[in-house]
Design a protein around this motif. Structure first.
Motif, PDB file in Angstrom:
ATOM      1  N   GLN A  47       0.833  -1.199   0.000  1.00 35.10           N
ATOM      2  CA  GLN A  47       0.000   0.000   0.000  1.00 35.10           C
ATOM      3  C   GLN A  47       0.871   1.254   0.000  1.00 35.10           C
TER       4      GLN A  47
ATOM      5  N   ARG B  82      -1.916  -8.112  -6.442  1.00 35.22           N
ATOM      6  CA  ARG B  82      -2.161  -7.223  -5.305  1.00 35.22           C
ATOM      7  C   ARG B  82      -1.525  -5.857  -5.535  1.00 35.22           C
TER       8      ARG B  82
ATOM      9  N   GLU C 240      -3.482  -2.201  -5.614  1.00 32.01           N
ATOM     10  CA  GLU C 240      -3.152  -1.045  -4.773  1.00 32.01           C
ATOM     11  C   GLU C 240      -2.994   0.212  -5.619  1.00 32.01           C
TER      12      GLU C 240
ATOM     13  N   ARG D 131      -6.424   1.602  -6.796  1.00 26.05           N
ATOM     14  CA  ARG D 131      -7.238   2.272  -5.785  1.00 26.05           C
ATOM     15  C   ARG D 131      -6.925   3.757  -5.675  1.00 26.05           C
TER      16      ARG D 131
ATOM     17  N   LEU E 221      -7.219  -6.299   1.434  1.00 29.84           N
ATOM     18  CA  LEU E 221      -7.496  -5.193   0.516  1.00 29.84           C
ATOM     19  C   LEU E 221      -8.992  -5.049   0.283  1.00 29.84           C
ATOM     20  N   ARG E 222      -9.673  -6.160   0.141  1.00 30.60           N
ATOM     21  CA  ARG E 222     -11.122  -6.113  -0.056  1.00 30.60           C
ATOM     22  C   ARG E 222     -11.827  -5.609   1.200  1.00 30.60           C
TER      23      ARG E 222
ATOM     24  N   ARG F 171     -10.661  -3.581   3.363  1.00 33.03           N
ATOM     25  CA  ARG F 171     -10.379  -2.154   3.563  1.00 33.03           C
ATOM     26  C   ARG F 171     -11.400  -1.265   2.889  1.00 33.03           C
ATOM     27  N   ARG F 172     -12.099  -1.804   1.908  1.00 32.52           N
ATOM     28  CA  ARG F 172     -13.123  -1.011   1.225  1.00 32.52           C
ATOM     29  C   ARG F 172     -14.270  -0.640   2.171  1.00 32.52           C
TER      30      ARG F 172
END
Length: 256
Positions: A160, A189, A193, A196, A249-250, A252-253
């Motif tokens: 990230q 991944r 990142e 996004r 990551l999913r 974190r949405r």
């Protein structure tokens, strides 16, 4: 990077505890502890952990887990020539090495990325950005591969950070199209990142080290794909790490 954030240290601890081999050993330990009071449940945990430990060390079982992560094509020359810069992501370093006078050096994964990134830089003449453990990486890139990096991001602790810091640096430099160098299993991944982030930076993947394409035996020795292998065990850990990262990551949405 001397004082690491608590959240980063906690993330590393949880990963070591639950991802292979830690998670498999924990499963076996729980089974052994349960054996006296709950023998049936204890045997289930212990044998389940040992079975998974075997399976996650065999190419026949591990390759289907790794392959979906590596579903990205290799870089083509025409795409390399469209780019304006090459970004090489770090992967950690070995420290206190006696052969280097007690200094540090890029670990195996970082060195593989540097080698491929240097090859692309020589072929294209594009400037290079390093993100991660930049001290050892920059030294090796400059002294061993003859490529001087133009930009250095030493603040990134994870993927990230790699994406956010790279975007900030290259936006100031007016760069809008990059080639991203990282391992094939990590590329999915890493691209997510970058996707996004705001802005119009185009990221061209340059994957390397396809783990699902390694370790295959000759047809007459295919039975070895069902026996434990150190290469498969490493690939299993890497795949588990990346699948966990994609799950995070999913999730974190949903976090404001």
């Amino acid at each position: 990077m001397d004082s690491l954030p608590t959240s980063f240290v906690l993330k590393k601890f949880v990963s070591a505890l639950f991802l292979p081999p830690g998670g498999l050993l924990l499963c076996i330990l729980v089974g052994l502890l349960l054996m006296r009071r709950r023998p049936r449940l204890g045997r289930l945990f212990a044998w389940g952990g040992m079975t998974l430990a075997w399976l996650m060390s065999t190419p026949a079982f591990v390759n289907p887990i790794v392959a979906p992560l590596e579903d990205v094509p290799v870089l083509q020359e025409r795409d390399l020539m469209r780019a304006e810069a090459i970004v090489i992501l770090g992967a950690g370093a070995y420290r206190h090495l006696p052969e280097y006078g007690g200094g540090s050096a890029p670990n195996r994964l970082a060195l593989e990325r540097l080698r491929y990134g240097a090859r692309l830089a020589r072929a294209s003449g594009l400037p290079v950005l390093l993100s991660g453990e930049i001290g050892p990486m920059a030294d090796v890139l400059r002294n061993d591969f003859g490529i001087a990096p133009r930009w250095l991001d030493g603040a990134a602790l994870d993927t990230q950070d790699n994406a956010a810091n790279t975007l900030a640096i290259l936006e100031r430099a007016g760069i809008r199209r990059i080639v991203l160098v990282t391992h094939a299993a990590h590329m999915r991944r890493a691209l997510a990142e970058f996707a996004r982030l705001p802005g119009d930076l185009e990221v061209i993947p340059a994957p390397l080290g396809f783990l699902s394409r390694q370790g295959h035996e000759l047809q007459e020795m295919a039975f070895l794909d069902y026996l434990p292998s150190p290469t498969a065990a490493f690939a299993a850990w890497y795949a588990a790490h990346e699948w966990a990262g994609l799950l995070a990551l999913r999730l974190r949405r949903f976090v404001p």
